[in-house]
Design a protein around this motif. Structure first.
Motif, short mmCIF file in Angstrom:
data_model
loop_
_atom_site.label_atom_id
_atom_site.label_comp_id
_atom_site.label_asym_id
_atom_site.label_seq_id
_atom_site.Cartn_x
_atom_site.Cartn_y
_atom_site.Cartn_z
N MET A 190 -8.88 -90.46 79.09
CA MET A 190 -9.27 -89.50 80.12
C MET A 190 -10.72 -89.05 79.92
O MET A 190 -11.13 -88.73 78.81
N ASN A 191 -11.46 -89.01 81.03
CA ASN A 191 -12.85 -88.55 81.04
C ASN A 191 -12.99 -87.61 82.23
O ASN A 191 -12.50 -87.92 83.33
N LEU A 192 -13.65 -86.49 82.06
CA LEU A 192 -13.67 -85.51 83.15
C LEU A 192 -14.81 -84.53 83.00
O LEU A 192 -15.44 -84.42 81.94
N ARG A 193 -15.03 -83.82 84.08
CA ARG A 193 -16.03 -82.75 84.04
C ARG A 193 -15.44 -81.53 83.35
O ARG A 193 -14.25 -81.23 83.49
N THR A 194 -16.27 -80.84 82.63
CA THR A 194 -15.83 -79.65 81.89
C THR A 194 -15.28 -78.60 82.84
O THR A 194 -14.35 -77.86 82.49
N THR A 195 -15.82 -78.53 84.05
CA THR A 195 -15.33 -77.54 85.01
C THR A 195 -13.85 -77.74 85.32
O THR A 195 -13.09 -76.77 85.41
N LEU A 196 -13.41 -78.98 85.47
CA LEU A 196 -12.00 -79.25 85.74
C LEU A 196 -11.15 -78.93 84.51
O LEU A 196 -10.08 -78.31 84.63
N ALA A 197 -11.61 -79.31 83.33
CA ALA A 197 -10.85 -79.06 82.11
C ALA A 197 -10.64 -77.57 81.89
O ALA A 197 -9.58 -77.14 81.41
N ARG A 198 -11.62 -76.76 82.22
CA ARG A 198 -11.49 -75.32 82.05
C ARG A 198 -10.64 -74.69 83.15
O ARG A 198 -9.92 -73.72 82.91
N ALA A 199 -10.75 -75.22 84.36
CA ALA A 199 -9.95 -74.68 85.47
C ALA A 199 -8.47 -75.00 85.31
O ALA A 199 -7.60 -74.23 85.75
N VAL A 200 -8.17 -76.14 84.67
CA VAL A 200 -6.79 -76.58 84.48
C VAL A 200 -6.59 -76.89 82.99
O VAL A 200 -6.61 -78.04 82.58
N PRO A 201 -6.42 -75.88 82.17
CA PRO A 201 -6.26 -76.11 80.72
C PRO A 201 -4.93 -76.77 80.40
O PRO A 201 -3.99 -76.76 81.21
N PHE A 202 -4.85 -77.35 79.22
CA PHE A 202 -3.59 -77.95 78.77
C PHE A 202 -2.53 -76.87 78.62
O PHE A 202 -2.81 -75.74 78.23
N THR A 203 -1.30 -77.25 78.92
CA THR A 203 -0.19 -76.33 78.77
C THR A 203 0.15 -76.17 77.29
O THR A 203 -0.30 -76.93 76.44
N ALA A 204 0.99 -75.18 77.01
CA ALA A 204 1.38 -74.90 75.63
C ALA A 204 2.50 -75.79 75.13
O ALA A 204 2.92 -75.68 73.98
N ALA A 205 3.00 -76.69 75.96
CA ALA A 205 4.09 -77.58 75.55
C ALA A 205 3.64 -78.46 74.39
O ALA A 205 2.53 -79.00 74.41
N PRO A 206 4.49 -78.64 73.36
CA PRO A 206 4.07 -79.42 72.20
C PRO A 206 4.10 -80.93 72.42
O PRO A 206 3.46 -81.67 71.69
N PHE A 207 4.86 -81.39 73.41
CA PHE A 207 4.96 -82.83 73.68
C PHE A 207 4.83 -83.08 75.19
O PHE A 207 5.25 -82.27 76.00
N CYS A 208 4.24 -84.23 75.53
CA CYS A 208 4.06 -84.64 76.92
C CYS A 208 3.22 -83.65 77.71
O CYS A 208 3.33 -83.57 78.93
N GLU A 209 2.39 -82.90 77.00
CA GLU A 209 1.47 -82.00 77.69
C GLU A 209 0.41 -82.78 78.46
O GLU A 209 -0.19 -82.27 79.41
N ASP A 210 0.20 -84.04 78.07
CA ASP A 210 -0.82 -84.84 78.73
C ASP A 210 -0.44 -85.19 80.17
O ASP A 210 -1.24 -85.01 81.09
N VAL A 211 0.79 -85.67 80.38
CA VAL A 211 1.23 -86.02 81.72
C VAL A 211 1.33 -84.77 82.60
O VAL A 211 0.92 -84.77 83.76
#
Length: 342
Positions: A190-211
């Protein structure tokens, strides 16, 4: 603020790291960083988050790496062990504070293609409206040797097959991702703009947080594209199996978390799309139904048939019409109808 590399469009690699003692973890991280040192474009840096590793000496080990790597490397420390997603969030915020506008995720045992930085920078420069770009993956074992496709586990073989589907490009592609593909990209691709990564942070789920997070990226209306020719070396050991499956309690426990966490991400993506006017509730219900059919088939093939059947039961109860249209004849026969509530 200019980036530490001295270039405003340098690529900041985000790496979560957890060390519980096995020697291979540090060996793999050295190889991961070596793959960055082989980049043909020097405009890169690293933000690595230590996810509260329990192994003695981890802090000194990481400090030594940071001092020796040829590019800029910032080491962060998570206050507690909260999983890869939360570790990435800390690195994303640090990269943002340092002025980086482009990110590339890379796990601590995977390998970046030598041309990844050059290709990612070129694509985002050519497409100013682009938010997210993914590259393909190549399965490698613990020795860096490519896997033979027919020897991969069923779930990984499916992912490999789906890489050959038409690439997703443009906006509003969350439906195809949800209903047609197990995953278009692992985090290391995955490659992305920092603005998107900050607007949609990773969830706190320990597994499959990527999908789950990928669903939310696309559901937000993000523009997506594919970066050709730079496959990530995705490390899958031949001995010992999946670390995620071991840590979660086995295949069935992992698949249960997978179904729950991915569904939560998709439901949030659907709600966001509906709120934006990009879909209506009927469409959202149909997409969720088709996702449940797909994930039911996936976890069945991955060794959790009862869990797979329960996903089909939920799909039929959620949207009988869509289920009838997209389920196979065998699935329609084997899945009992749930009486409608009075």
């Amino acid at each position: 603020m200019p980036s530490p590399t001295g270039h405003p469009e340098s690529v900041a690699f985000v790496i979560p790291y957890f060390d519980d003692g096995p020697a291979w973890r540090r060996a793999c991280l050295r190889l991961t960083l070596a793959s960055l040192e082989r980049q043909t474009d020097p405009h890169w840096c690293v933000y690595l988050t230590d996810d509260a590793s329990p192994a003695p000496g981890t802090t000194d080990f990481l400090s030594g790496l940071a001092a020796s790597v040829s590019g800029s490397m910032t080491v962060l420390k998570a206050p507690r062990n909260a999983g890869a997603g939360q570790a990435r969030n800390l690195a994303i915020e640090a990269a943002h504070r340092d002025g980086h506008s482009l990110l590339a995720y890379l796990d601590a045992d995977d390998l970046a293609h030598p041309h990844r930085v050059a290709a990612v920078r070129a694509l985002f420069a050519a497409e100013p409206e682009l938010d997210f770009a993914y590259n393909d993956i190549e399965f490698i074992d613990e020795h860096g040797t490519p896997w033979e496709t027919d020897r991969l586990l069923p779930g990984l073989r499916l992912l490999d097959e789906q890489q050959r589907l038409p690439k997703l490009r443009g906006r509003e592609r969350w439906i195809e991702q949800a209903v047609e593909r197990d995953n278009i990209a692992i985090p290391s691709a995955m490659n992305l703009r920092t603005t998107l990564a900050r607007a949609v942070p990773f969830t706190a789920a320990p597994f499959c947080e990527d999908v789950a997070t990928l669903f939310r990226y696309l559901g937000s209306g993000a523009a997506i594209d594919h970066v050709p020719g730079i496959p990530t070396g995705y490390r899958v050991p031949r001995e010992g199996g999946s670390a995620s499956r071991r840590q979660s309690g086995g295949v069935d426990a992992f698949n249960r978390m997978r179904c729950a966490n991915e569904r939560a991400g998709l439901e949030e993506a659907i709600a966001t799309a509906v709120s934006r006017g990009a879909a209506d509730e009927r469409t959202g219900r149909a997409v969720l139904c088709r996702y449940l059919i797909r994930i039911g088939r996936t976890v069945t093939g991955d060794g959790s048939p009862e869990l797979g059947r329960s996903q089909l039961v939920q799909a039929r109860a959620l949207d009988p019409e869509t289920f009838a249209e997209h389920a196979t004849a065998a699935e329609r026969t084997d899945t009992p109808a749930v009486p409608a509530p009075r």
